[in-house]
Design a protein around this motif. Structure first.
Motif, PDB file in Angstrom:
ATOM      1  N   ASN A 131       2.495 -19.246  17.454  1.00 37.41           N
ATOM      2  CA  ASN A 131       3.337 -18.669  16.415  1.00 37.41           C
ATOM      3  C   ASN A 131       2.812 -19.086  15.050  1.00 37.41           C
ATOM      4  N   HIS A 133       4.202 -19.828  12.309  1.00 34.67           N
ATOM      5  CA  HIS A 133       4.871 -20.959  11.664  1.00 34.67           C
ATOM      6  C   HIS A 133       4.362 -22.287  12.230  1.00 34.67           C
ATOM      7  N   MET A 134       4.035 -22.316  13.527  1.00 35.17           N
ATOM      8  CA  MET A 134       3.448 -23.524  14.106  1.00 35.17           C
ATOM      9  C   MET A 134       2.085 -23.819  13.482  1.00 35.17           C
ATOM     10  N   ASN A 135       1.419 -22.745  12.997  1.00 36.52           N
ATOM     11  CA  ASN A 135       0.115 -22.898  12.361  1.00 36.52           C
ATOM     12  C   ASN A 135       0.217 -23.167  10.864  1.00 36.52           C
ATOM     13  N   ASN A 136       1.441 -23.297  10.355  1.00 32.11           N
ATOM     14  CA  ASN A 136       1.695 -23.511   8.920  1.00 32.11           C
ATOM     15  C   ASN A 136       1.326 -22.298   8.064  1.00 32.11           C
ATOM     16  N   GLY A 138       3.430 -19.444   7.351  1.00 32.69           N
ATOM     17  CA  GLY A 138       4.608 -18.607   7.226  1.00 32.69           C
ATOM     18  C   GLY A 138       4.386 -17.448   6.281  1.00 32.69           C
ATOM     19  N   GLY A 149       5.580 -25.548   8.015  1.00 30.61           N
ATOM     20  CA  GLY A 149       5.401 -24.180   8.487  1.00 30.61           C
ATOM     21  C   GLY A 149       4.853 -23.239   7.441  1.00 30.61           C
ATOM     22  N   GLN A 150       4.593 -23.746   6.229  1.00 30.08           N
ATOM     23  CA  GLN A 150       4.200 -22.885   5.119  1.00 30.08           C
ATOM     24  C   GLN A 150       3.119 -23.531   4.251  1.00 30.08           C
TER      25      GLN A 150
END
Length: 326
Positions: A131, A133-136, A138, A149-150
């Protein structure tokens, strides 16, 4: 190199059995062993120390090399920015893409690919299987903040597909748009941890941000900035395609049995729309019927192809709902 957990367990590699000290004079045969793929990099086999005093009489163990199995396929991902589902003729659209259509006719067409509707998050999810958000990611890299997440910085505990395949014996390359590196990390002084060549790609030839001038692009070969071309007919789309073909030919000429993973991501239909005039001329008058008529024609072709289900002849009527205070 850091160790990372992955979900890739289906492949097998060539490994060797440890050698006993009493078998130093005989070259040990290579054997195929089941390999634990849940931890990468794959550790080298542990060999016992040699007890032979004279080096001339000692037999060295075989060289350890990670290889992909003979059945491992070449993998090519083509990601085109801002291109609608119904634009290529492979999916019933008006844009003539014969190579894509040929590939589609020899394979499968999918009609449930989900995106995040933005560049960086979709790419991050596609190339990691996580996902966004898990990868930062957002949002896009340029609007990153310090909120979880961002941040625009993919964490070290998220491995890319390219890294997993590289550690399993693939050659890996990325051509075109990156847009997965935070803006403050794109400089000669780094940090370079999240540049493509530090994220699993042996080769990178492309631009780092969300867009670039296709006539005079700011591009990198690895982490080295490339001088702009002086050719008046230069266009980055042609340049990156030539570089991708060259790289693939080099790989297959030197190591024909080694599979490759290529991520081909042109700026293409993303702004700025820098298309050569001869390509624009091919579509002169092709869209004069207007949006609505074009949509009807595209939908009819998609139904014929089976890309979308037939439109129902009649839909249940709905009474208009009232809004606001009565």
């Amino acid at each position: 190199m850091r160790r990372m957990t992955t979900a890739v367990t289906a492949l097998s590699l060539i490994a060797v059995l440890p050698i006993s000290a009493n078998a130093q004079q005989v070259a040990p045969p290579a054997v195929v062993l089941p390999t634990d793929r849940t931890v990468l990099p794959i550790p080298e086999p542990a060999y016992p120390h040699s007890t032979v005093f004279d080096a001339r009489n000692a037999t060295p163990p075989p060289r350890f090399e990670v290889k992909a199995p003979a059945s491992a396929p070449n993998v090519l991902i083509v990601l085109i920015d801002d291109m609608g589902f119904g634009q290529s003729n492979a999916f019933g659209g008006p844009i003539h893409m014969p190579t894509v259509e040929k590939l589609a006719n020899e394979g499968l067409r999918y009609n449930e690919f989900h995106t995040t509707a933005l560049c960086s998050p979709t790419r991050s999810a596609l190339l990691s299987g996580r996902n966004h958000h898990m990868n930062n990611f957002g949002s896009i890299a340029e609007t990153a903040t310090t909120f979880p997440g961002q941040t625009g910085q993919r964490p070290n505990n998220v491995a890319s597909v390219a890294e997993m395949l590289r550690l399993n014996g693939y050659s890996t390359a990325h051509f075109g748009k990156n847009h997965e590196t935070a803006a403050w990390e794109v400089s000669p002084s780094g940090p370079t941890d999240r540049w493509p060549t530090r994220q699993g790609f042996d080769k990178f030839y492309g631009f780092m941000g969300g867009e670039t001038n296709q006539w005079a692009p700011l591009i990198y070969d690895g982490m080295t900035q490339v001088e702009p071309s002086k050719d008046p007919k230069y266009n980055f789309m042609t340049d990156m395609t030539d570089k991708a073909i060259d790289w693939m030919q080099y790989q297959k000429s030197l190591t024909p049995d080694k599979p490759f993973f290529m991520y081909f991501a042109p700026g293409a239909t993303h702004a700025p729309h820098h298309v050569p005039k001869e390509w624009i001329a091919k579509y002169k008058g092709k869209f004069d019927q207007g949006w609505d008529k074009l949509r009807e024609e595209t939908l009819a072709r998609q139904i014929k192809l089976g890309v979308v289900p037939p439109v129902r002849s009649s839909l249940p009527s709905r009474k208009p709902s009232r809004t606001g205070p009565r």
